[in-house]
Scaffold this active site. Structure first.
Site, mmCIF file in Angstrom:
data_model
loop_
_atom_site.group_PDB
_atom_site.id
_atom_site.type_symbol
_atom_site.label_atom_id
_atom_site.label_comp_id
_atom_site.label_asym_id
_atom_site.label_seq_id
_atom_site.Cartn_x
_atom_site.Cartn_y
_atom_site.Cartn_z
ATOM 1 N N CYS A 81 40.866 10.332 -13.674
ATOM 2 C CA CYS A 81 40.601 8.947 -14.084
ATOM 3 C C CYS A 81 39.104 8.652 -14.094
ATOM 4 O O CYS A 81 38.462 8.602 -13.042
ATOM 5 C CB CYS A 81 41.334 8.012 -13.114
ATOM 6 S SG CYS A 81 40.876 6.284 -13.244
ATOM 7 N N CYS A 84 38.042 5.462 -12.221
ATOM 8 C CA CYS A 84 38.160 5.667 -10.765
ATOM 9 C C CYS A 84 36.881 6.283 -10.211
ATOM 10 O O CYS A 84 36.461 5.962 -9.096
ATOM 11 C CB CYS A 84 39.333 6.579 -10.436
ATOM 12 S SG CYS A 84 40.938 5.951 -10.937
#
Length: 158
Positions: A81, A84
């Site tokens: 991600c 993230c």
């Protein structure tokens, strides 16, 4: 040959510690070539290390998050991600600024799918604010430092 050189360089960069009692040292071509460092002497502990931890399993989550008397920010993330990777360090920095008033638990959804399902995480990054075992606030996606600070202040009650 090139792969072997890369492997040797990688091994030379890894942290080396003395083996635990009952363990043996590596021997042969993979044996560490750098001097060994005794346990507990390799690194200092910064405020962010003390206030941030990776969740190991469900019982660890129960012990360190749900049963914790301090408020805990739970960062559900994944290695793949992109957002993230931006939010994680930013959030860790903001939690460290709170000087121990709040803790941060990091949960990799690929490793702990059961926790992601239990807390209804449908996208990453998802950040939960937990107090006394209850979810009191939540956001999904990236936030800037001002928004993170407001999120943490609301959780702490400052």
């Amino acid at each position: 040959m090139a792969q072997r050189l890369v492997l040797q360089r990688l091994l030379s960069l890894t942290i080396r510690t003395l083996p635990l009692q009952g363990q043996r040292m590596l021997s042969g071509p993979l044996a560490p070539r750098a001097p060994l460092v005794p346990h507990g002497k390799a690194f200092g502990t910064s405020a962010s290390c003390r206030s941030t931890f990776n969740v190991q399993d469900g019982s660890d989550f129960q012990d360190r998050v749900v049963n914790n008397p301090k408020p805990v920010v739970v960062d559900f993330h994944a290695q793949w991600c992109g957002p993230c990777k931006i939010l994680g360090p930013r959030l860790e920095k903001m939690v460290a600024k709170q000087e121990g008033k709040v803790l941060m638990a990091k949960v990799d959804i690929d490793d702990h799918t059961d926790l992601a399902i239990e807390y209804e995480v449908s996208a990453v990054p998802t950040v939960l604010a937990m107090k006394n075992g209850d979810v009191v606030d939540k956001f999904v996606g990236i936030k800037d430092e001002d928004q993170l600070e407001a999120f943490l202040k609301k959780l702490i009650g400052a």
